[in-house]
Design an enzyme around this catalytic site. Structure first.
Site, PDB file in Angstrom:
ATOM      1  N   TRP A  30      13.699  69.588   7.464  1.00 45.75           N
ATOM      2  CA  TRP A  30      12.803  69.479   9.083  1.00 45.75           C
ATOM      3  C   TRP A  30      12.927  68.502  10.275  1.00 45.75           C
ATOM      4  O   TRP A  30      12.823  67.600   9.548  1.00 45.75           O
ATOM      5  CB  TRP A  30      11.290  70.532   8.851  1.00 45.75           C
ATOM      6  CG  TRP A  30      10.936  70.653   9.884  1.00 45.75           C
ATOM      7  CD1 TRP A  30       9.700  69.882  10.614  1.00 45.75           C
ATOM      8  CD2 TRP A  30      10.250  72.077  10.711  1.00 45.75           C
ATOM      9  NE1 TRP A  30       9.206  70.719  12.346  1.00 45.75           N
ATOM     10  CE2 TRP A  30      10.166  71.595  11.986  1.00 45.75           C
ATOM     11  CE3 TRP A  30      11.558  72.928  11.042  1.00 45.75           C
ATOM     12  CZ2 TRP A  30       9.631  72.579  12.630  1.00 45.75           C
ATOM     13  CZ3 TRP A  30      10.894  74.145  11.765  1.00 45.75           C
ATOM     14  CH2 TRP A  30       9.933  73.847  12.816  1.00 45.75           C
ATOM     15  N   GLU A  33      10.560  67.804  17.670  1.00 44.47           N
ATOM     16  CA  GLU A  33      10.695  66.781  18.650  1.00 44.47           C
ATOM     17  C   GLU A  33      11.297  64.983  18.063  1.00 44.47           C
ATOM     18  O   GLU A  33      10.581  64.827  17.191  1.00 44.47           O
ATOM     19  CB  GLU A  33      10.106  66.588  20.118  1.00 44.47           C
ATOM     20  CG  GLU A  33       8.345  66.016  19.339  1.00 44.47           C
ATOM     21  CD  GLU A  33       7.780  67.535  18.703  1.00 44.47           C
ATOM     22  OE1 GLU A  33       6.023  67.015  18.880  1.00 44.47           O
ATOM     23  OE2 GLU A  33       7.925  67.732  18.417  1.00 44.47           O
TER      24      GLU A  33
END
Length: 506
Positions: A30, A33
């Site tokens: 994963w 930002e």
């Protein structure tokens, strides 16, 4: 040597998992930002929210990658770890050139990184500091963390410090102080704090929706602030720019990124009235959490942004990785008369890895004709400059095969640039994964329309008007969908130039 079938299948999965060529993605698992973007000597450092153990949000650390050209990236060890029940949420970096923090030496000043500490056990969020004295190779957590506790945040946060996060920190030369901007979850505000040593902080002001003249009321859930000065091209002035990522209210729905100009005195930001046509930095679905690189030498002179290209959480159909960095883009501010325009453009380093596939010059295309059908690819940089007749609609189809295609279109009658993902491939993973995204785009003063499109396996980023508007979207077509088609309807179009470049990292 006989290679086990399982290893072959694993290698094939890695190769075919929509992994882009010239956009950064994590080696596995994963990403959301970017964090702490900073240049140290000749190296661009990218940190990012990263779960190293699973392909879903959680167990968040600062992942780390480095590059010398913003195109080729090297995966580095995790920089700031999740440990002792505290995860490392989003934050920013800055060079402590004068060693005001005392965490380095006069001869070797430290690079500082501020981040939000998140406690999954009770939801608390506080602010923390880490530092590097070896040029960003490794980071040490400050022994006095947290530098701003939840109790210190509580008087300025309606949740009592449970929703205070995403520290943006810079050194304000005029006041001689460090400045931190914190977002407050769904409260539609940021707070400003100051410090003399980067470690002990004092609240000084709030900025909320009511203080931004003309900001639409539906833009809510401010997060990920960034603040910097930007020259105003066409003048000898600069302005302060505040960038925010709201959870709701963007043109394409969901997260987006907007930018405000204004003045900043080291304690409070006073925004200029919002101009609706110069608010959003992207009109697509997949550009949010944007942040800019700090410590870029004045000889370079660029303000370079990147965001996360994924607003669907764990839903996109990638199995080995999740989350992609937008391609780095420059941000400038142009002024023509009294009107200002943010201008964004892919960093010039991209041209160093592109080679022309085909070029068209000074050719008229009429309805019924199709150009570019003999070339194609899944990693392309396409530039168009054209003059449309009245009522003409120009359509550029990319990642095309059979019924699949993503269509970039310009409609002369409404001066509208659009990206149509209706038939772009797999859109079943999210209700918002298809459809059409639009942006207003007028021809330039000579009547020319400019469109540049970056295509990379699972994304398109479309820059209209030499960067006056941008539309960024994820797409998930079949591997075999690599065709192009340039067509017009409703009237002819004079193509001043068409350049299709193949992008290759080799």
């Amino acid at each position: 040597m006989i290679v086990p079938t399982l290893l072959l299948l694993t290698a094939q999965a890695l190769a075919d998992d929509y992994r882009p060529l010239f956009h950064f993605v994590p080696e596995k698992n994963w990403m959301n930002e970017p964090n702490g973007l900073i240049k140290i000597d000749s190296v661009w450092h990218l940190f990012y929210q990263h779960n190293p153990t699973e392909n879903v949000w959680g167990n968040l650390n600062w992942g780390h990658a480095t590059s010398t050209d913003l195109v080729h990236w090297t995966h580095e060890p995790i920089a700031i770890t999740s440990e002792d029940g505290v995860e490392a949420f989003t934050g920013t970096s800055y060079y402590d050139a004068e060693n005001t923090s005392g965490l380095g030496t006069t001869q070797s000043p430290p690079y500082l990184a501020w981040y939000t500490g998140y406690f999954p056990s009770n939801g608390t969020q506080d602010q923390r500091l880490a530092y590097s004295v070896d040029g960003g190779v490794t980071y040490t957590k400050f022994a006095g963390n947290p530098i701003i506790s939840a109790a210190q945040e509580a008087p300025h946060d309606t949740t009592g410090g449970l929703e205070t996060r995403d520290p943006k920190v810079l050194f304000h030369e005029a006041s001689g102080k460090w400045v931190m901007i914190l977002a407050h979850g769904g409260q539609d505000k940021v707070t400003f704090w100051t410090s003399t040593d980067a470690k002990r902080w004092t609240w000084v002001s709030d900025l909320g929706t009511a203080q931004v003249p003309g900001l639409p009321a539906n833009i809510t859930g401010w997060e990920v602030p960034d603040l910097f000065q930007l020259p105003i091209e066409g003048t000898d002035e600069t302005t302060w720019v505040l960038i925010l990522t709201p959870a709701k209210g963007s043109p394409a729905g969901g997260n987006g990124v907007f930018a405000l100009t204004g003045s900043f005195d080291g304690e409070s930001f006073k925004p200029d009235p919002v101009e609706s046509g110069n608010l959003w930095l992207d009109y697509g679905r997949d550009f949010d959490g944007a942040m800019s690189w700090e410590n870029v030498p004045g000889s370079d002179g660029r303000r370079i942004l990147a965001g996360i290209s994924n607003s669907y959480g764990a839903s996109p159909p990638t199995n080995t990785w999740k989350g992609m960095l937008s391609f780095p883009r420059t941000l400038a501010l142009q002024q023509t008369g009294s009107a200002r325009s943010f201008i964004q453009w892919p960093v010039s380093e991209l041209l160093d890895i592109g080679s022309p596939l085909t070029t068209i010059q000074n050719k008229t295309i009429a309805p019924g004709q199709t150009l570019l059908s003999s070339v194609g690819g899944t990693a392309l940089d396409i530039e168009l400059a054209f003059t449309p007749q009245k009522d003409a609609i120009l359509s550029l189809a990319v990642r095309k095969a059979g019924s699949q295609q993503t269509v970039i279109q310009y409609k002369q009658s409404t001066a509208t640039l659009s990206v149509d993902r209706t038939a772009s491939g797999d859109t079943t993973y999210d209700a918002a994964a298809g459809g059409v995204h639009n942006a207003s785009l007028q021809p330039d003063s000579s009547g020319l329309v400019h469109i540049r499109t970056l295509v990379d396996t699972c994304s398109v980023e479309v820059f209209g008007g030499k960067g006056k508007v941008v539309i960024s979207d994820l797409i998930f077509p079949d591997d075999t969908a690599d065709g192009l088609a340039l067509q017009v309807t409703g009237g002819s179009v004079m193509l001043q130039s068409v350049v299709v470049r193949e992008v290759s990292l080799e």
